[in-house]
Scaffold this active site. Structure first.
Site, PDB file in Angstrom:
ATOM      1  CD  GLU A 172       3.685  -2.041  -4.798  1.00  0.00           C
ATOM      2  OE1 GLU A 172       3.200  -1.236  -5.128  1.00  0.00           O
ATOM      3  OE2 GLU A 172       2.849  -3.337  -5.072  1.00  0.00           O
ATOM      4  CD  GLU A 291       0.243  -4.698  -2.381  1.00  0.00           C
ATOM      5  OE1 GLU A 291      -0.437  -4.242  -3.565  1.00  0.00           O
ATOM      6  OE2 GLU A 291       0.595  -4.264  -1.610  1.00  0.00           O
TER       7      GLU A 291
HETATM    8  O1  AHR Z   1      -3.442  -2.708  -3.383  1.00  0.00           O
HETATM    9  C1  AHR Z   1      -3.245  -1.479  -3.786  1.00  0.00           C
HETATM   10  C2  AHR Z   1      -2.005  -0.947  -4.002  1.00  0.00           C
HETATM   11  O2  AHR Z   1      -1.325  -1.837  -5.048  1.00  0.00           O
HETATM   12  C3  AHR Z   1      -1.083  -0.970  -2.783  1.00  0.00           C
HETATM   13  O3  AHR Z   1      -1.160   0.078  -2.065  1.00  0.00           O
HETATM   14  C4  AHR Z   1       0.264  -1.103  -3.480  1.00  0.00           C
HETATM   15  O4  AHR Z   1       1.182  -1.770  -2.576  1.00  0.00           O
HETATM   16  C5  AHR Z   1       0.130  -1.633  -4.805  1.00  0.00           C
HETATM   17  O5  AHR Z   1       0.839  -0.842  -5.823  1.00  0.00           O
END
Ligand code: AHR
Length: 495
Positions: A172, A291
């Site tokens: 990210e 994610e």
């Molecule tokens: O999954 C929780 C968080 O969400 C992770 O660390 C990050 O990559 C995202 O913002």
């Protein structure tokens, strides 16, 4: 309400890459310490891994687990987590404002992965660090050479390389919350140079570059274009992240987020192809949705929680039944986009926004979202077919016309089965499903699993599980209860 589903054996989307059923463990809250690892627990094995948790994870059959973060990785020194445990430093961890003891690191995690029947998907730190640490890390993990880091691995007790095949170039990096967040130009450059050194050390690996951390990021689109302008020739996948929520308590609109995910995927794939065309390249960059989940109740919790604790309970989202419905829908979206999405990680796996929960020195149990994920992962392997759906529709907040029926159809040749995942998003009406299937002989309905609960807000706890799948009578003319997720399995004979 009636809906029709037309399926034809020859209308193929693509073969599903099993890695879309991946998950994620970050050094965050109680995911590692108190989650997968608790040496004092009576279920702990010789490494300190909880066997009760491993058993539940194995039920999900996750082929890959992303590690060690997440936001955590952007401040991580991987060398802190290897070798003699008594010499490992405790450090201030700036992503989640906790203390990281480094009692688990790459050495332990790859041992854990073996026990969980899964593969590690490794992320390198492109926040506070860069290509130098990344190349040392991959030498430690994957190299057989007689050189410093490969020898350090041997000295730490691992003669054979870990052979980690999938590497993420940071996490990210488009978000200003990230430790050492970067502009697309800055990230594009460092990702390219890191990709080069990683592949020089091990040409057999695959690499994921960071795309957008949410489709609503103001930089979405331009970020991808700039990053791919730099990295296109060096990477294999571009990442997407997305978490949805129902703060407005508008369930129909919440369930329509599966369509939003679809749009995010298709737009990102189109941008990859735009850069492919611009570069006149023969190569296709595919997608890693590494994610995805529902996360809104515990967002930003770390900002108000007491700081500098070891493994504090953070982001322990309690999922209800409607969350399981959306997770079921999002899995269908991933399956229906399997021509472009080759990797996906449910974020996360244990305690932190997770299907599996634990008590310190106590029980482990599963949340509502465990079930649609488990069935998709176990039975949704094979080839996705492009089904034609006719269903009444409703209007989402964007003004989209959303069919009440959401579905995906998987031809699982290995099992000789056609598997239909189908969700009725109507909050009021049951749906009789008229299924017409062409191209298969002797199709016999063998199983109808239904996930339904009258109360959309019901949750499962360690003592009570009102949201559990039930067996319905398999039928050629199935009925889908109002707001229910279903899996319909048919056995076929060969033609
Ligand atoms: O999954 C929780 C968080 O969400 C992770 O660390 C990050 O990559 C995202 O913002």
């Amino acid at each position: 309400m009636k809906a029709t589903l037309k399926i034809n054996k020859n209308q193929i989307i693509d073969k599903i890459d099993n890695r879309i059923y991946g998950s994620f463990i970050e050094h965050l809250g109680r995911a590692v310490y108190g989650g997968i690892y608790e040496p004092t627990h009576n279920e702990a094995d010789e490494y300190g891994f909880r066997k009760d948790v491993l058993k539940l994870i194995k039920e999900l059959n996750v082929p890959i687990v992303r590690y060690p973060g997440g936001n955590f990785v952007s401040g991580y020194n991987w060398e802190d987590g290897i070798g003699d445990k008594s010499k490992r430093p405790s450090k201030m961890e700036l992503a989640w404002l906790s203390v990281e003891t480094n009692q688990v690191g790459i050495d332990e995690f790859q041992e854990w992965a073996k026990r969980a029947n899964t593969e590690v998907m490794m992320a390198v730190n492109l926040g506070t660090r860069g290509p130098d640490e990344a190349r040392n890390c991959i030498e430690y993990c994957n190299s057989e050479t007689n050189t410093y880091y490969a020898n350090l691995r041997r000295k730490n007790g691992f003669e054979k390389p870990f052979n980690i095949k999938l590497w993420c170039l940071g996490n990210e990096m488009d978000g200003d919350w990230q430790i050492c967040h970067k502009t697309a130009e800055e990230y594009g450059r460092i990702a390219t140079e890191t990709a080069k050194v990683l592949k020089w050390v091990d040409p057999s690996i695959e690499l994921v570059a960071c795309g957008s951390s949410d489709p609503n990021m103001p930089t979405f689109g331009e970020w991808e274009r700039t990053v791919l302008d730099h990295t296109y020739d060096y990477v294999d996948y571009l990442s997407l992240h997305c978490y949805y929520g129902n703060k407005a308590n508008d369930t129909l609109n919440f369930l329509a987020r599966a369509e939003d995910m679809d749009k995010f995927i298709k737009t990102t794939a189109a941008i990859c192809d735009e850069i492919k065309a611009k570069k006149n390249s023969d190569k296709t960059v595919n997608l890693s949705f590494d994610e995805w989940n529902i996360w809104y109740r515990t967002k930003d919790e770390e900002k108000t929680a007491p700081r500098w604790k070891i493994a504090p309970p953070l982001l322990e989202e309690i999922f209800n039944f409607e969350d399981a419905l959306l997770v079921g829908g999002m899995l269908m979206t991933l399956q229906n986009n399997c021509d472009r999405v080759k990797i996906a990680c449910l974020a996360q796996l244990v305690n932190v926004i997770a299907p599996i929960m634990t008590e310190d020195n106590g029980d482990a149990w599963v949340q509502t979202i465990f079930y649609p994920f488990m069935y998709a992962s176990l039975y949704g392997r094979g080839t996705t077919l492009k089904a034609t759906v006719e269903s009444e529709k409703y209007t989402s907040s964007e003004g989209w016309q959303v069919p009440y029926l959401i579905t995906s159809v998987v031809d699982n040749k290995e099992r000789g089965e056609l598997v239909i995942f189908a969700e009725n998003r109507s909050l009021d009406n049951e749906m009789s499903l008229d299924v017409s299937i062409n191209g298969y002989d002797n199709l016999i309905p063998i199983e109808h699993i239904q996930l339904y609960c009258d109360d959309l807000k019901s949750i499962n706890t360690k003592d009570k599980a009102p949201v559990i799948p039930t067996n319905q009578k398999p039928s050629n003319t199935p009925t889908l209860k109002k707001h229910s997720w279903n899996m319909l399995r048919y056995k076929y004979g060969e033609r």
